[in-house]
Motif scaffolding. Sequence first.
Motif, PDB file in Angstrom:
ATOM      1  N   SER A   1       6.661   7.429  13.615  1.00 53.09           N
ATOM      2  CA  SER A   1       7.127   8.551  14.453  1.00 53.09           C
ATOM      3  C   SER A   1       8.096   9.422  13.672  1.00 53.09           C
ATOM      4  O   SER A   1       8.008  10.655  13.689  1.00 53.09           O
ATOM      5  CB  SER A   1       7.867   8.056  15.696  1.00 53.09           C
ATOM      6  N   ILE A   2       9.034   8.771  12.986  1.00 48.43           N
ATOM      7  CA  ILE A   2      10.048   9.540  12.264  1.00 48.43           C
ATOM      8  C   ILE A   2       9.409  10.263  11.077  1.00 48.43           C
ATOM      9  O   ILE A   2       9.762  11.408  10.772  1.00 48.43           O
ATOM     10  CB  ILE A   2      11.211   8.614  11.833  1.00 48.43           C
ATOM     11  N   PHE A   3       8.435   9.622  10.434  1.00 44.31           N
ATOM     12  CA  PHE A   3       7.715  10.276   9.337  1.00 44.31           C
ATOM     13  C   PHE A   3       7.081  11.577   9.851  1.00 44.31           C
ATOM     14  O   PHE A   3       7.203  12.635   9.229  1.00 44.31           O
ATOM     15  CB  PHE A   3       6.639   9.330   8.784  1.00 44.31           C
TER      16      PHE A   3
ATOM     17  N   GLY B   1       9.372  -1.648  13.974  1.00 42.75           N
ATOM     18  CA  GLY B   1       9.929  -0.832  12.903  1.00 42.75           C
ATOM     19  C   GLY B   1       8.874   0.075  12.283  1.00 42.75           C
ATOM     20  O   GLY B   1       9.133   1.230  11.958  1.00 42.75           O
TER      21      GLY B   1
ATOM     22  N   LEU C   1       8.241   2.913  14.588  1.00 45.86           N
ATOM     23  CA  LEU C   1       9.373   3.849  14.491  1.00 45.86           C
ATOM     24  C   LEU C   1       9.233   4.697  13.231  1.00 45.86           C
ATOM     25  O   LEU C   1       9.397   5.919  13.256  1.00 45.86           O
ATOM     26  CB  LEU C   1      10.688   3.055  14.466  1.00 45.86           C
ATOM     27  N   GLU C   2       8.908   4.040  12.114  1.00 50.08           N
ATOM     28  CA  GLU C   2       8.765   4.764  10.851  1.00 50.08           C
ATOM     29  C   GLU C   2       7.685   5.842  10.963  1.00 50.08           C
ATOM     30  O   GLU C   2       7.881   6.980  10.514  1.00 50.08           O
ATOM     31  CB  GLU C   2       8.416   3.789   9.716  1.00 50.08           C
TER      32      GLU C   2
ATOM     33  N   GLN D   1      17.676   1.406  12.799  1.00 52.99           N
ATOM     34  CA  GLN D   1      17.051   1.049  14.089  1.00 52.99           C
ATOM     35  C   GLN D   1      15.927   0.057  13.870  1.00 52.99           C
ATOM     36  O   GLN D   1      15.715  -0.844  14.673  1.00 52.99           O
ATOM     37  CB  GLN D   1      16.530   2.300  14.801  1.00 52.99           C
ATOM     38  N   GLY D   2      15.214   0.206  12.763  1.00 50.83           N
ATOM     39  CA  GLY D   2      14.118  -0.712  12.464  1.00 50.83           C
ATOM     40  C   GLY D   2      14.596  -2.143  12.322  1.00 50.83           C
ATOM     41  O   GLY D   2      13.936  -3.081  12.771  1.00 50.83           O
TER      42      GLY D   2
ATOM     43  N   LEU E   1      17.201  10.945   8.705  1.00 55.95           N
ATOM     44  CA  LEU E   1      16.106  10.259   9.398  1.00 55.95           C
ATOM     45  C   LEU E   1      15.820   8.898   8.749  1.00 55.95           C
ATOM     46  O   LEU E   1      15.503   7.932   9.440  1.00 55.95           O
ATOM     47  CB  LEU E   1      14.844  11.137   9.409  1.00 55.95           C
ATOM     48  N   ALA E   2      15.951   8.834   7.419  1.00 58.50           N
ATOM     49  CA  ALA E   2      15.742   7.549   6.732  1.00 58.50           C
ATOM     50  C   ALA E   2      16.781   6.527   7.216  1.00 58.50           C
ATOM     51  O   ALA E   2      16.467   5.352   7.437  1.00 58.50           O
ATOM     52  CB  ALA E   2      15.836   7.733   5.221  1.00 58.50           C
TER      53      ALA E   2
ATOM     54  N   ALA F   1      15.700   5.309  10.578  1.00 59.17           N
ATOM     55  CA  ALA F   1      14.529   4.415  10.486  1.00 59.17           C
ATOM     56  C   ALA F   1      14.954   3.027  10.006  1.00 59.17           C
ATOM     57  O   ALA F   1      14.532   2.010  10.563  1.00 59.17           O
ATOM     58  CB  ALA F   1      13.488   5.015   9.547  1.00 59.17           C
TER      59      ALA F   1
END
Length: 254
Positions: free
Chosen positions: A228-230, A222, A225-226, A213-214, A206-207, A210
């Motif tokens: 959401s992924i967090f 970004g 996005l971070e 894509q960021g 996932l990192a 992030a």
Amino acid sequence: MAVECVVENGIAKIIIDRPKALNALNSEVLQELKKAIAEIQTRTDIRVLLIQGGGEKSFVAGADIAQMSDLNPLEGSEFGRLGQEVFSSLSELPFPTIAVIQGFALGGGCEIALACDIRIASEKAKFGQPEVGLGIIPGFGGTQRLARLVGPGQAKKLIYSADIISAAQALAIGLVEQVVAPEQLNEAALKLAQMIAAKSPNAVRLAKIAINQGLEGSLEEGMRLEASIFGLCFASPEQKEGMTAFLEKRPAKF
Ligand code: HXC
């Protein structure tokens, strides 16, 4: 077969070994590389990929100049697209990728390294984009990825001059992340791979999403996005294990 792929304890290793041409990439080698990448990309047991050149002298000395010498514009474009496609599939692998560079990383060889997440080099490694000396430009993503990694000024200096630089110079401009003595290269690369492999594979993957894509969008996008992924991390048992292990004062097992 010039491309070998082995997987051991969650660490995949791709070796490009074409000794008679310092591991230069012709279309057969590119097709083999494409196949090797396709075979590992959906494997959930793989936590890290190391990619390296066979022999002591060269990582990859570039695209095969003998094969390219007679190409017409259409064939040249197809050859470039093939390499771009293979290197993009490398850069899009869901797990971290590390280029392990013991010798020449020139032209297409430098471009493979650029498509990886991290580059570790021997003090003896040499880097460059010598294409303009051959009347061509970097065509496997080099004009784009090099400028993004080291900034447009350093990328232009390297590409316009076709200069070959040392590992120390590559480190100074951010073209590689770590330089070690030649005899320590494999050990250092394996050590880093093992460190990564011991962490939550879900979080590491996932990192990567992030960060990559960021970088495609604005800082604000970004950040969203971070966030959401967090949040997504909390859907994984690996978050429970990581935090529980900390609170129980024991190493986490992923
Ligand atoms: C084909 C290559 C090669 C290459 C080396 N060889 N690089 N063959 N394509 N890219 C072959 C040599 O012809 C030679 O074959 C053998 O490997 C050993 O190389 P030598 O030149 O004898 O070794 P040395 O004198 O030590 O010089 C090493 C070197 C030099 C500095 C790396 O080989 C070199 O400059 N290579 C070309 C590097 C380069 O320009 N790369 C960029 C290519 S363009 P024989 O049969 O004589 O023993 C590119 C474009 C990417 O990558 C994008 C495309 C779309």
